[in-house]
Design a protein around this motif. Sequence first.
Motif, PDB file in Angstrom:
ATOM      1  N   ARG A   1       1.965   0.343  -6.433  1.00  0.00           N
ATOM      2  CA  ARG A   1       1.580   0.751  -5.074  1.00  0.00           C
ATOM      3  C   ARG A   1       0.055   0.749  -4.932  1.00  0.00           C
ATOM      4  O   ARG A   1      -0.500   0.256  -3.949  1.00  0.00           O
ATOM      5  CB  ARG A   1       2.153   2.139  -4.780  1.00  0.00           C
ATOM      6  CG  ARG A   1       1.524   2.877  -3.644  1.00  0.00           C
ATOM      7  CD  ARG A   1       1.963   2.391  -2.273  1.00  0.00           C
ATOM      8  NE  ARG A   1       1.056   2.869  -1.233  1.00  0.00           N
ATOM      9  CZ  ARG A   1       0.975   4.121  -0.807  1.00  0.00           C
ATOM     10  NH1 ARG A   1       1.748   5.059  -1.340  1.00  0.00           N
ATOM     11  NH2 ARG A   1       0.134   4.437   0.148  1.00  0.00           N
ATOM     12  N   VAL A   2      -0.655   1.306  -5.911  1.00  0.00           N
ATOM     13  CA  VAL A   2      -2.117   1.353  -5.869  1.00  0.00           C
ATOM     14  C   VAL A   2      -2.691  -0.057  -5.987  1.00  0.00           C
ATOM     15  O   VAL A   2      -3.622  -0.430  -5.259  1.00  0.00           O
ATOM     16  CB  VAL A   2      -2.672   2.256  -6.992  1.00  0.00           C
ATOM     17  CG1 VAL A   2      -4.199   2.217  -7.004  1.00  0.00           C
ATOM     18  CG2 VAL A   2      -2.185   3.685  -6.822  1.00  0.00           C
TER      19      VAL A   2
ATOM     20  N   GLU B   1      -3.069  -2.285  -2.927  1.00  0.00           N
ATOM     21  CA  GLU B   1      -4.139  -2.013  -1.970  1.00  0.00           C
ATOM     22  C   GLU B   1      -5.347  -2.922  -2.195  1.00  0.00           C
ATOM     23  O   GLU B   1      -6.207  -3.044  -1.327  1.00  0.00           O
ATOM     24  CB  GLU B   1      -4.582  -0.549  -2.082  1.00  0.00           C
ATOM     25  CG  GLU B   1      -3.485   0.459  -1.716  1.00  0.00           C
ATOM     26  CD  GLU B   1      -3.923   1.892  -1.915  1.00  0.00           C
ATOM     27  OE1 GLU B   1      -5.107   2.098  -2.305  1.00  0.00           O
ATOM     28  OE2 GLU B   1      -3.110   2.807  -1.692  1.00  0.00           O
TER      29      GLU B   1
ATOM     30  N   VAL C   1       4.008   3.576  -9.179  1.00  0.00           N
ATOM     31  CA  VAL C   1       2.773   4.136  -8.629  1.00  0.00           C
ATOM     32  C   VAL C   1       1.633   3.138  -8.840  1.00  0.00           C
ATOM     33  O   VAL C   1       0.833   2.882  -7.926  1.00  0.00           O
ATOM     34  CB  VAL C   1       2.429   5.480  -9.300  1.00  0.00           C
ATOM     35  CG1 VAL C   1       1.084   5.994  -8.790  1.00  0.00           C
ATOM     36  CG2 VAL C   1       3.529   6.505  -9.048  1.00  0.00           C
TER      37      VAL C   1
ATOM     38  N   ILE D   1       0.958  11.914  -7.556  1.00  0.00           N
ATOM     39  CA  ILE D   1      -0.277  11.122  -7.571  1.00  0.00           C
ATOM     40  C   ILE D   1      -0.651  10.609  -6.177  1.00  0.00           C
ATOM     41  O   ILE D   1      -1.816  10.646  -5.778  1.00  0.00           O
ATOM     42  CB  ILE D   1      -0.146   9.937  -8.553  1.00  0.00           C
ATOM     43  CG1 ILE D   1       0.111  10.470  -9.970  1.00  0.00           C
ATOM     44  CG2 ILE D   1      -1.408   9.068  -8.533  1.00  0.00           C
ATOM     45  CD1 ILE D   1       0.382   9.384 -10.993  1.00  0.00           C
ATOM     46  N   LEU D   2       0.354  10.129  -5.433  1.00  0.00           N
ATOM     47  CA  LEU D   2       0.076   9.513  -4.133  1.00  0.00           C
ATOM     48  C   LEU D   2       0.376  10.440  -2.959  1.00  0.00           C
ATOM     49  O   LEU D   2       0.168  10.062  -1.810  1.00  0.00           O
ATOM     50  CB  LEU D   2       0.891   8.214  -3.989  1.00  0.00           C
ATOM     51  CG  LEU D   2       0.666   7.162  -5.080  1.00  0.00           C
ATOM     52  CD1 LEU D   2       1.593   5.973  -4.846  1.00  0.00           C
ATOM     53  CD2 LEU D   2      -0.791   6.710  -5.091  1.00  0.00           C
ATOM     54  N   HIS D   3       0.898  11.642  -3.268  1.00  0.00           N
ATOM     55  CA  HIS D   3       1.231  12.630  -2.235  1.00  0.00           C
ATOM     56  C   HIS D   3       2.218  12.079  -1.203  1.00  0.00           C
ATOM     57  O   HIS D   3       2.093  12.332   0.002  1.00  0.00           O
ATOM     58  CB  HIS D   3      -0.046  13.123  -1.531  1.00  0.00           C
ATOM     59  CG  HIS D   3      -1.106  13.604  -2.466  1.00  0.00           C
ATOM     60  ND1 HIS D   3      -0.968  14.737  -3.247  1.00  0.00           N
ATOM     61  CD2 HIS D   3      -2.330  13.082  -2.788  1.00  0.00           C
ATOM     62  CE1 HIS D   3      -2.049  14.914  -3.975  1.00  0.00           C
ATOM     63  NE2 HIS D   3      -2.881  13.915  -3.729  1.00  0.00           N
ATOM     64  N   GLU D   4       3.183  11.301  -1.687  1.00  0.00           N
ATOM     65  CA  GLU D   4       4.200  10.739  -0.800  1.00  0.00           C
ATOM     66  C   GLU D   4       5.215  11.811  -0.408  1.00  0.00           C
ATOM     67  O   GLU D   4       5.613  12.640  -1.242  1.00  0.00           O
ATOM     68  CB  GLU D   4       4.932   9.581  -1.489  1.00  0.00           C
ATOM     69  CG  GLU D   4       4.057   8.367  -1.749  1.00  0.00           C
ATOM     70  CD  GLU D   4       4.808   7.253  -2.440  1.00  0.00           C
ATOM     71  OE1 GLU D   4       4.210   6.178  -2.621  1.00  0.00           O
ATOM     72  OE2 GLU D   4       5.985   7.463  -2.810  1.00  0.00           O
TER      73      GLU D   4
ATOM     74  N   SER E   1       5.739   2.987  -0.401  1.00  0.00           N
ATOM     75  CA  SER E   1       6.309   4.160  -1.072  1.00  0.00           C
ATOM     76  C   SER E   1       6.791   3.794  -2.469  1.00  0.00           C
ATOM     77  O   SER E   1       7.700   2.979  -2.628  1.00  0.00           O
ATOM     78  CB  SER E   1       7.485   4.709  -0.254  1.00  0.00           C
ATOM     79  OG  SER E   1       8.165   5.717  -0.980  1.00  0.00           O
ATOM     80  N   ALA E   2       6.179   4.418  -3.481  1.00  0.00           N
ATOM     81  CA  ALA E   2       6.596   4.182  -4.858  1.00  0.00           C
ATOM     82  C   ALA E   2       7.984   4.763  -5.108  1.00  0.00           C
ATOM     83  O   ALA E   2       8.815   4.157  -5.791  1.00  0.00           O
ATOM     84  CB  ALA E   2       5.585   4.803  -5.826  1.00  0.00           C
TER      85      ALA E   2
ATOM     86  N   GLY F   1       5.134   9.265  -7.296  1.00  0.00           N
ATOM     87  CA  GLY F   1       4.671   9.059  -5.927  1.00  0.00           C
ATOM     88  C   GLY F   1       4.270  10.355  -5.261  1.00  0.00           C
ATOM     89  O   GLY F   1       3.273  10.419  -4.526  1.00  0.00           O
TER      90      GLY F   1
END
Length: 302
Positions: free
Chosen positions: A26-27, A30, A23, A261-264, A96-97, A258
């Motif tokens: 992934r962040v 960005e 995660v 936290i990231l709403h994957e 995608s984490a 994912g």
Amino acid sequence: MIEKIKSTSLLFLTAIIWGFAFVAQRVGAEFVGAFTFNGVRFLLGSLSLIPVILFFEREKFDKSKFIKTMWTGLIAGVVLFVASTLQQLGVEWTGSAGKAGFLTGLYIVLVPMIRLIFGKKTSIFTFFGAIFALVGLFFLCMTGDKLTFGKGDVVLIIGAVFWAIHILVIDKFVNDVSPLKFSMTQFFICGLFSCFAAFLTEDIQLSAIKSAGIPILYGGLMSVGVAYTCQILGQKKSDPTFASIVFSTESVFSAIGGAIILHEIMTGRGYLGCVLIFIGIILSQIDMDFIKKVFKKPLKNN
């Protein structure tokens, strides 16, 4: 019993930290490039091991052992640089984490398969694990009615091969070196190579690094310093096979992180693929000695 509970808890904590690191990656992707992210976090990780070394690895100086530790750390660091670069690029390109965690987790299946190529015996469970992992890979990478591999999927799978090679390098040299100093060296080399590559290929901006500060700190301090210390303490009182199985849940926690936290969100087939890959990972870690330990019955007194 209490010691076993503590040991198991530390092993799971390690897997959780490693899983949620996807995660953070992934962040971080960005804000900064793959080389910048890895360069800063691995240098931080290397520094974070200094107090761990001072506490856990106080030993009489041995020149030959020290030189071997440095040389093998250099070799492992180069392999780690390639593996971590491919992983970070894969996280960035797939976005995608969870998916990155499961595709990276294939290295656990690949390790015994590569050993088999070089004439090392392996468990029958490894072959079943490989079959489940391949079928899971099919579902995870399937789009519509076709099997498609994006560039992110490809680099993550290639990266899994290099993670497997990294494990084999460690397995070959770890008994002849100082483990923690070896780890600190490989992390430093990986960070150094990553920073050099970043200076050559990326536009490094301090503001961007600051924006990625929390993911970088997590990836460097938590994923390396804290998790590695938990791994050491946890494995002291744990069966190696059981520890490997617990560590394999890293991929599950990457998907959980994912999602939370990231709403994957994956497709139904994607989740099925993750489940099958996870089953394959678990199967590949099981050997007959472990089965005997699990099902061994206490002898009755006559």
